[in-house]
Design an enzyme around this catalytic site. Structure first.
Site, short mmCIF file in Angstrom:
data_model
loop_
_atom_site.label_atom_id
_atom_site.label_comp_id
_atom_site.label_asym_id
_atom_site.label_seq_id
_atom_site.Cartn_x
_atom_site.Cartn_y
_atom_site.Cartn_z
N SER A 191 -3.25 5.16 2.82
CA SER A 191 -4.52 4.48 2.61
C SER A 191 -5.42 4.74 3.82
O SER A 191 -5.67 5.91 4.13
CB SER A 191 -4.28 2.99 2.35
OG SER A 191 -5.41 2.38 1.79
N GLU A 319 -3.39 4.38 -8.82
CA GLU A 319 -3.85 3.91 -7.51
C GLU A 319 -4.61 2.59 -7.59
O GLU A 319 -4.46 1.73 -6.73
CB GLU A 319 -4.78 4.97 -6.87
CG GLU A 319 -4.06 6.18 -6.31
CD GLU A 319 -3.45 5.93 -4.94
OE1 GLU A 319 -3.50 4.79 -4.45
OE2 GLU A 319 -2.91 6.90 -4.37
N HIS A 415 -1.16 1.71 -5.91
CA HIS A 415 -1.45 1.92 -4.49
C HIS A 415 -0.47 1.12 -3.63
O HIS A 415 -0.20 -0.05 -3.90
CB HIS A 415 -2.88 1.47 -4.20
CG HIS A 415 -3.35 1.78 -2.82
ND1 HIS A 415 -3.67 3.06 -2.42
CD2 HIS A 415 -3.56 0.99 -1.74
CE1 HIS A 415 -4.07 3.04 -1.16
NE2 HIS A 415 -4.01 1.79 -0.72
#
Length: 509
Positions: A191, A319, A415
């Site tokens: 990230s 995600e 994610h």
């Protein structure tokens, strides 16, 4: 600085002599572990909003058994707002063998958290399982939010990135005494950590400090100086001060994250000025300032800036589903929300129409998930691989497609799912909720496979599948079982193939 008189180290209290002084750590599961090691001076007082300065040396033996205090950070996801000290710029080392002759590969982890939260003391980043397989692991803190990334008059841009460079210089100068090989350093992050890795690949100041890079779920958000300065001005106005070093230095560090959170909560009101980041909302990101960061990672890599660095890059399949949960829209996305997302995020003037035509069977929620995931993480990660090979380098591509069984399987391959799998921490830390309790044998097997691939890449540059190229576009799909196949998100790839991921502009002045 807390030190003790030197005494003979014991087997349970290993000692190393760094350039700044002697450190005494501890033993955990056969590893020597050193926590809370300063790699720069605390960035407060006269050093507030400055580039990181080398840490001063100390006499005697400094205990290194507790994590350093976290940098001031956003409370949006419930992080503690209690000030615990100002020695934010510390790192931690796990090593199987603190012997200068060991020459082990080194992996340096950069935590994520939207450039606004996160720190190396989180239990999901405990590196015991990763280091236990024969690699030295370093985890670090860096300045976040306004302290680290706001564009402030009189301060260098991208102070959080400069902190990361300072940590990598510390690794270069000291890691040998921990058993690490300074010529075999791999940076890895997810990230905002993956975005930081991408930025480091593009930064002249970071050149030569690492040989390989693992970029997990790279965000496409890099700001122009004008956009970053306008957001900083809004933050300063919230406090009634000027967006300058002198103005913001009058505000205690512990107060600044709440200001960033306040702007985050009402960014939509600046949508006509700030564009896509106001829609998401994302108030902080690296700034393409022309000095610390001369160009976006995609432009820099295409120009060959990292052709000598091995790159492993990829993303998860779903995600955005985690953010849909956080935003309270999971399973409840409306047609209007989908239309707004397509209008704001899809590439090109007719992007919304092209998305609907490309995915004719997709309902509104699926389109909403796809365009958000593609804009923020999936296509930036893919384009980083494309840029690397265009610039003459080598890249390996992956996608995590294993659906997380936790939370009744609602989040799919979302994610952050890669974090517990990479570290092997399947039952500790927030991300472990995705795995399920207890972790299944399939989760354990997949985690071992991913850890093995990351460590093999760090050791010799080959994670176990063929490099990515423009003809075959081969990718490792991590699942049960895992496979190597052509990159599966071909429809999205074609929709985004002409998009350059430029520095995001200020739309109106």
């Amino acid at each position: 600085m807390a030190v003790t008189a030197s005494s003979k180290p014991s087997e349970s209290e290993p000692e190393v002599r760094t350039a700044a002084g002697v450190l005494r750590g501890g033993r955990e599961a056969g590893l020597a572990v050193f926590r809370g090691i300063p790699f720069a001076e605390p960035p407060v007082g006269a050093l507030r909003f400055a580039a990181p300065q080398p840490v001063r040396s100390w006499d005697g033996v400094r205990p290194a058994v507790a994590y350093g205090p976290p940098p001031p950070q956003s409370g949006v996801l419930g992080a503690s707002q209690d000030a615990a000290g100002d020695d934010w710029l510390t790192l931690n080392v796990w090593t199987p063998d603190p012997d200068p002759a060991s020459g082990l590969p080194v992996m340096v982890w950069i935590p994520g958290g939207a450039y606004a939260l996160g720190n190396s003391s989180l239990p999901e980043y405990d590196a015991g399982r990763l280091a236990g397989s024969g690699v030295v692991v370093v985890t670090l803190n860096y300045r976040l939010g306004i302290e680290g990334f706001a564009q402030i008059d009189g301060a260098p841009a991208n102070r959080g990135l400069l902190d990361q460079v300072a940590a990598l210089r510390w690794v270069r100068d000291n890691i040998r005494v921990f058993g690490g090989d300074p010529d075999r350093v791999t940076v890895f992050g997810e990230s905002a950590g993956g975005g930081s890795v991408a930025a480091l690949l593009a930064m002249p100041r970071a050149a030569g400090l690492f040989r390989r890079a693992v970029a997990q779920s790279v965000p496409g958000t890099f700001f122009s100086p004008e956009l970053a300065a306008d957001i900083a001005a809004a933050c300063a106005a919230e406090l009634g001060v000027q967006p300058t070093v002198s103005g913001l230095s009058a505000v205690a560090p512990a107060r600044l994250p709440a200001v960033g959170d306040a702007i985050h909560a009402k960014m939509v009101q600046w949508r006509e000025r700030w564009g896509q980041v106001a829609h998401r909302p994302i108030p902080f990101a690296p700034v393409v300032d022309g000095d610390v960061l001369p160009a976006t990672p995609w432009q820099a890599l295409a120009d060959g800036a990292a052709r000598d660095v091995g790159l492993l890059v990829g993303h998860t399949r779903d995600e955005h589903r985690l953010f849909s949960l956080i935003d309270g829209v999971l399973g409840q996305v409306t047609h209007e929300q989908t239309e707004t997302a397509l209008r704001m995020l899809a590439p090109g003037p007719d992007g919304a129409r092209r998305y609907r035509e490309a995915f004719p069977a997709a309902a509104d929620e699926e389109l909403y998930e796809l365009v958000n995931a593609d804009w923020l993480f999936r296509m930036p990660s893919l384009h980083l691989a494309d840029a690397q090979i265009a610039g003459g380098g080598q890249a390996h591509l992956y996608e995590l497609t294993w659906s997380a069984p936790g939370l009744d399987g609602a989040l799919g391959a979302c994610h952050g799912l890669d974090v517990p799998l990479v570290f092997g921490n399947l039952s500790s830390g927030q991300t472990a909720m995705l795995i399920g309790d207890p972790p299944s044998p399939a989760a354990e097997e997949l985690s071992a496979q991913i850890r093995g691939a990351w460590m093999a890449f760090a050791a010799h540059g080959d994670p176990g599948w063929p490099p990515y190229d423009a003809d075959h576009r081969l990718a490792q799909l991590f699942d049960t079982p895992s496979t190597v196949t052509a990159y599966p998100e071909e429809t999205s790839r074609l929709l985004w193939q002409d998009h350059a991921f430029p520095a995001l502009p200020l739309l109106a002045r």
